[in-house]
Motif scaffolding. Structure first.
Motif, PDB file in Angstrom:
ATOM      1  N   GLU A 154      -0.750  11.241  15.221  1.00  0.00           N
ATOM      2  CA  GLU A 154      -0.903  10.382  14.035  1.00  0.00           C
ATOM      3  C   GLU A 154      -0.098   9.098  14.220  1.00  0.00           C
ATOM      4  OE1 GLU A 154      -2.318  11.025  10.820  1.00  0.00           O
ATOM      5  OE2 GLU A 154      -2.708  13.172  10.880  1.00  0.00           O
ATOM      6  N   PRO A 175       8.504   1.685   2.415  1.00  0.00           N
ATOM      7  CA  PRO A 175       9.251   1.369   1.198  1.00  0.00           C
ATOM      8  C   PRO A 175       9.960   0.025   1.362  1.00  0.00           C
ATOM      9  CG  PRO A 175      10.300   3.161   2.415  1.00  0.00           C
ATOM     10  CD  PRO A 175       9.141   2.713   3.239  1.00  0.00           C
ATOM     11  N   THR A 230      -1.800   6.860  17.238  1.00  0.00           N
ATOM     12  CA  THR A 230      -3.056   6.181  16.934  1.00  0.00           C
ATOM     13  C   THR A 230      -2.978   5.365  15.647  1.00  0.00           C
ATOM     14  OG1 THR A 230      -3.892   8.070  15.705  1.00  0.00           O
ATOM     15  CG2 THR A 230      -4.425   7.980  18.040  1.00  0.00           C
ATOM     16  N   GLY A 231      -1.906   5.519  14.886  1.00  0.00           N
ATOM     17  CA  GLY A 231      -1.777   4.742  13.658  1.00  0.00           C
ATOM     18  C   GLY A 231      -2.435   5.377  12.446  1.00  0.00           C
ATOM     19  N   THR A 232      -3.034   6.567  12.606  1.00  0.00           N
ATOM     20  CA  THR A 232      -3.685   7.209  11.460  1.00  0.00           C
ATOM     21  C   THR A 232      -2.662   7.647  10.415  1.00  0.00           C
ATOM     22  OG1 THR A 232      -3.716   9.212  12.794  1.00  0.00           O
ATOM     23  CG2 THR A 232      -5.785   8.025  12.564  1.00  0.00           C
ATOM     24  N   MET A 233      -1.398   7.727  10.834  1.00  0.00           N
ATOM     25  CA  MET A 233      -0.344   8.059   9.881  1.00  0.00           C
ATOM     26  C   MET A 233      -0.321   7.045   8.732  1.00  0.00           C
ATOM     27  SD  MET A 233       3.169   9.462  10.803  1.00  0.00           S
ATOM     28  CE  MET A 233       4.661   9.281   9.905  1.00  0.00           C
ATOM     29  N   GLU A 234      -0.615   5.797   9.073  1.00  0.00           N
ATOM     30  CA  GLU A 234      -0.639   4.735   8.061  1.00  0.00           C
ATOM     31  C   GLU A 234      -1.755   5.003   7.049  1.00  0.00           C
ATOM     32  OE1 GLU A 234      -0.395   0.941   9.873  1.00  0.00           O
ATOM     33  OE2 GLU A 234      -0.598  -0.133   7.989  1.00  0.00           O
ATOM     34  N   LEU A 235      -2.864   5.531   7.563  1.00  0.00           N
ATOM     35  CA  LEU A 235      -3.981   5.879   6.693  1.00  0.00           C
ATOM     36  C   LEU A 235      -3.586   7.070   5.807  1.00  0.00           C
ATOM     37  CD1 LEU A 235      -6.724   4.516   6.833  1.00  0.00           C
ATOM     38  CD2 LEU A 235      -7.479   6.300   8.379  1.00  0.00           C
ATOM     39  N   LEU A 236      -3.078   8.113   6.477  1.00  0.00           N
ATOM     40  CA  LEU A 236      -2.745   9.357   5.782  1.00  0.00           C
ATOM     41  C   LEU A 236      -1.724   9.128   4.674  1.00  0.00           C
ATOM     42  CD1 LEU A 236      -3.124  12.437   5.783  1.00  0.00           C
ATOM     43  CD2 LEU A 236      -1.250  12.587   7.417  1.00  0.00           C
ATOM     44  N   LEU A 237      -0.704   8.325   4.946  1.00  0.00           N
ATOM     45  CA  LEU A 237       0.369   8.160   3.962  1.00  0.00           C
ATOM     46  C   LEU A 237       0.070   7.087   2.925  1.00  0.00           C
ATOM     47  CD1 LEU A 237       3.556   8.740   6.122  1.00  0.00           C
ATOM     48  CD2 LEU A 237       2.226  10.363   4.793  1.00  0.00           C
ATOM     49  N   THR A 238      -1.071   6.395   3.048  1.00  0.00           N
ATOM     50  CA  THR A 238      -1.466   5.502   1.965  1.00  0.00           C
ATOM     51  C   THR A 238      -2.554   6.139   1.107  1.00  0.00           C
ATOM     52  OG1 THR A 238      -2.937   4.335   3.490  1.00  0.00           O
ATOM     53  CG2 THR A 238      -0.808   3.349   3.082  1.00  0.00           C
ATOM     54  N   PHE A 239      -2.988   7.362   1.477  1.00  0.00           N
ATOM     55  CA  PHE A 239      -3.826   8.147   0.568  1.00  0.00           C
ATOM     56  C   PHE A 239      -2.925   8.673  -0.552  1.00  0.00           C
ATOM     57  CE2 PHE A 239      -6.662   9.263   4.402  1.00  0.00           C
ATOM     58  CZ  PHE A 239      -7.559   8.265   4.100  1.00  0.00           C
ATOM     59  N   PHE A 271       2.974   2.370   2.354  1.00  0.00           N
ATOM     60  CA  PHE A 271       3.299   3.010   3.634  1.00  0.00           C
ATOM     61  C   PHE A 271       4.763   2.797   3.969  1.00  0.00           C
ATOM     62  CE2 PHE A 271       3.363   2.817   8.407  1.00  0.00           C
ATOM     63  CZ  PHE A 271       3.248   4.178   8.594  1.00  0.00           C
ATOM     64  N   ARG A 308      10.034   6.057   8.012  1.00  0.00           N
ATOM     65  CA  ARG A 308       9.421   5.123   7.078  1.00  0.00           C
ATOM     66  C   ARG A 308      10.433   4.114   6.543  1.00  0.00           C
ATOM     67  NH1 ARG A 308       5.960   6.069   2.661  1.00  0.00           N
ATOM     68  NH2 ARG A 308       7.667   7.147   1.703  1.00  0.00           N
ATOM     69  N   PRO A 356      -7.295   2.361  12.271  1.00  0.00           N
ATOM     70  CA  PRO A 356      -7.020   3.681  12.843  1.00  0.00           C
ATOM     71  C   PRO A 356      -7.917   4.762  12.242  1.00  0.00           C
ATOM     72  CG  PRO A 356      -5.329   3.102  11.252  1.00  0.00           C
ATOM     73  CD  PRO A 356      -6.187   1.884  11.431  1.00  0.00           C
ATOM     74  N   LYS A 367      -1.499   4.461  -5.561  1.00  0.00           N
ATOM     75  CA  LYS A 367      -2.326   4.627  -4.360  1.00  0.00           C
ATOM     76  C   LYS A 367      -3.770   4.975  -4.694  1.00  0.00           C
ATOM     77  CE  LYS A 367       1.360   5.941  -1.153  1.00  0.00           C
ATOM     78  NZ  LYS A 367       2.044   7.089  -0.533  1.00  0.00           N
ATOM     79  N   THR A 400       0.811  -1.223   0.000  1.00  0.00           N
ATOM     80  CA  THR A 400       0.000   0.000   0.000  1.00  0.00           C
ATOM     81  C   THR A 400       0.840   1.267   0.000  1.00  0.00           C
ATOM     82  OG1 THR A 400      -0.115  -0.167   2.405  1.00  0.00           O
ATOM     83  CG2 THR A 400      -1.972  -1.041   1.153  1.00  0.00           C
TER      84      THR A 400
END
Lengths: 246, 248
Positions: free
Chosen positions: B80, A52, B83-92, A50, B246, A84, A73, A48
């Motif tokens: 972020e 690399p 709570t893990g929302t960073m994973e959401l944000l950076l897969t947008f 997230f 990352r 989350p 993406k 996905t």
């Protein structure tokens, strides 16, 4: 739709994923099975975009996630582990944000949000803030976020983890209802889930694929014909081999 | 990189609203204004000075911002990550730079709002006398730019940790350094061991001379350039921290 090519991920000296390759086509639901810590989440995070990869890549609808991350993406809907979400936002506010990030504007944006709310049966809680929702509803909000843009590839990391049997049923129904027009990748350590929804499965242990096939083929590998026996047989021996190997 | 792409704008809106979706914004703004008012009127004895001059008012911004800007920025990335929302944000379909800028603009806009809401003190002064308008505008520009530099530092430190308290404390220490870098007692300590070029390098990092010169109502290009450099450097540092997380 998804073509995973020799993915590898090292965290320092630890090799979490070693040379994983597989493909998922449209209409398929591929289950990724494995014990905790086998590298399932790391693999999904690389697919996905997230994380690399250390080497290798994943091609999504012709776009390389490493070389063309933005195009790739756009085609992916992702439900991360533990779903989350931003706790202070309302369900509608959050989905509206996601629609904006996905590039929808005006009437189309509203339509996308409404259809995601409807599809994931969130009408009752649409104006509630996410922090007030139960685990099952949160999972569905995160699911709604993942399918809002009608992605060609849906990646779900343990989508039914921690849900009660009714909630699991609802989530599986939603997954099945979308199966025909998408390629779906689900990771899980719940074996019944594979039998319930997947058309094909791979078993990962210690960062490697150790078995692949339809649920029926996998079951035939053990005289008992039960998937959990097959799983135990394969993953235990893989774990033991690594111990000897080291 | 574009300073405000469509994605940056969406992230900006989400972050800016997030302040107001919890009591944070209201508590913050009330205390910010109370603190500035208290320090101006009671500690600096604005009335007793008997001058319709906002010198004492602007004097306090670097110190109030020092305490409160890190409180406004500490959650930006750390939450972020926690709570893990960073994973959401950076897969947008968003680049890291777009997300970073959206957060920075949101926090800076929020601080600008806080700064501008101090206007009743200005009105009071104008009612009592005849202060120099140019100096007031320059003072506000200085205060907003100063807040921007502190915000950039806060965004950076929030990316270093998933703990908001650590994020706050580190931002406070870095901003305190920026505020005190040219101050004689600090320079005396540096003077004892450092070569003279290092002493002047440390002194030139200070925000104070740039802040004070804008208060005189003179907008000098070099002052603006100073703030822009601090902001760009801190945001670039933040970018490296996030990228490093990352790939690690």
């Amino acid at each position: 739709m998804l073509d995973v090519q020799h993915l590898q991920k090292k965290f320092g000296l630890i090799e979490a994923v070693r040379d994983i390759s597989f493909a998922v086509t449209k209409g398929e639901i591929l289950g990724v099975l494995g014990p905790n810590g086998a590298g399932k989440s790391t693999t999904m995070r690389m697919i996905t975009g997230f994380l690399p990869p250390t080497s290798g890549t994943a091609i999504i609808g012709g776009y390389d996630i490493v070389e063309q991350p933005l195009q790739a993406k756009r085609l992916i809907g992702y439900l991360p582990e533990n779903a989350p979400l931003y706790p202070e936002m309302t369900v509608r506010g959050f989905l509206d944000f996601v629609a904006g990030i996905r590039g929808y504007r005006g009437a189309e944006r509203r339509r996308r949000v409404e259809s995601a709310i409807e599809r994931c049966r969130l009408e009752k809680v649409r104006h509630q803030t996410i922090e007030t929702l139960s685990k099952g509803y949160r999972q569905r909000v995160c699911f709604a976020q993942a399918v809002l843009h009608d992605p060609q590839l849906l990646v779900m990391d343990e989508p039914t983890d921690g849900l009660d049997p009714n909630q699991k049923h609802v989530v599986r129904e939603m997954i099945r209802s979308m199966a025909s027009e998408k390629a779906i990748l689900i990771s899980t350590h719940i074996l019944e889930e594979v039998e319930a929804v997947c058309t094909r499965a791979i078993i990962i242990a210690d960062g490697r694929i150790i078995a692949e096939g339809t649920p029926a083929e996998l079951k035939a590998r053990h005289p008992s014909g039960r998937l959990d026996e097959v799983f135990r047989m394969l993953t235990r021996s893989a774990a033991e081999q690594t111990v000897v190997h080291r | 990189m574009r300073l405000c792409s469509a994605n940056t704008w969406e992230i900006f809106k989400r972050e800016f609203r997030a302040y107001f979706e919890s009591p944070v914004a209201y508590v913050f703004l009330v205390f910010y204004l109370m603190l500035i008012g208290f320090l101006t009127f009671f500690v600096s004895r604005f009335y007793e000075a008997n001058q319709a001059d906002l010198k004492y008012f602007f004097f306090w911004f670097p110190w109030v911002n020092l305490l409160l800007v890190p409180a406004a920025t500490m959650r930006l990335w750390s939450e972020e990550r926690r709570t893990g929302t960073m994973e959401l944000l950076l897969t947008f379909p968003v680049t890291l730079g777009e997300a970073l800028l959206g957060k920075f603009w949101a926090a800076w806009t929020f601080m600008t709002l806080a700064t501008i809401l101090t206007f009743p003190i200005v009105i009071t002064t104008m009612w009592l006398g005849d202060p120099d308008l140019g100096a007031i505008l320059g003072g506000y520009l200085g205060a907003i730019l100063l807040a921007g530099a502190y915000v950039a530092v806060g965004v950076w430190t929030s990316a270093m940790t998933r703990n908001q308290v650590i994020s706050y404390v580190v931002a406070l220490v870095v901003c305190l350094f920026l505020a005190l870098a040219g101050w004689p007692p600090v320079m005396d300590i540096v003077n004892r061991w450092a070569p003279s070029w290092l002493v002047s390098a440390v002194a030139s990092l200070s925000v104070m001379p740039h802040y004070e010169s804008l208060q005189r109502g003179v907008v000098d290009f070099r002052d603006v350039l100073y703030y822009a450099s601090v902001i760009v450097l801190a945001l670039f540092g933040c970018y490296l921290v996030l990228e490093n997380r990352r790939t690690a």
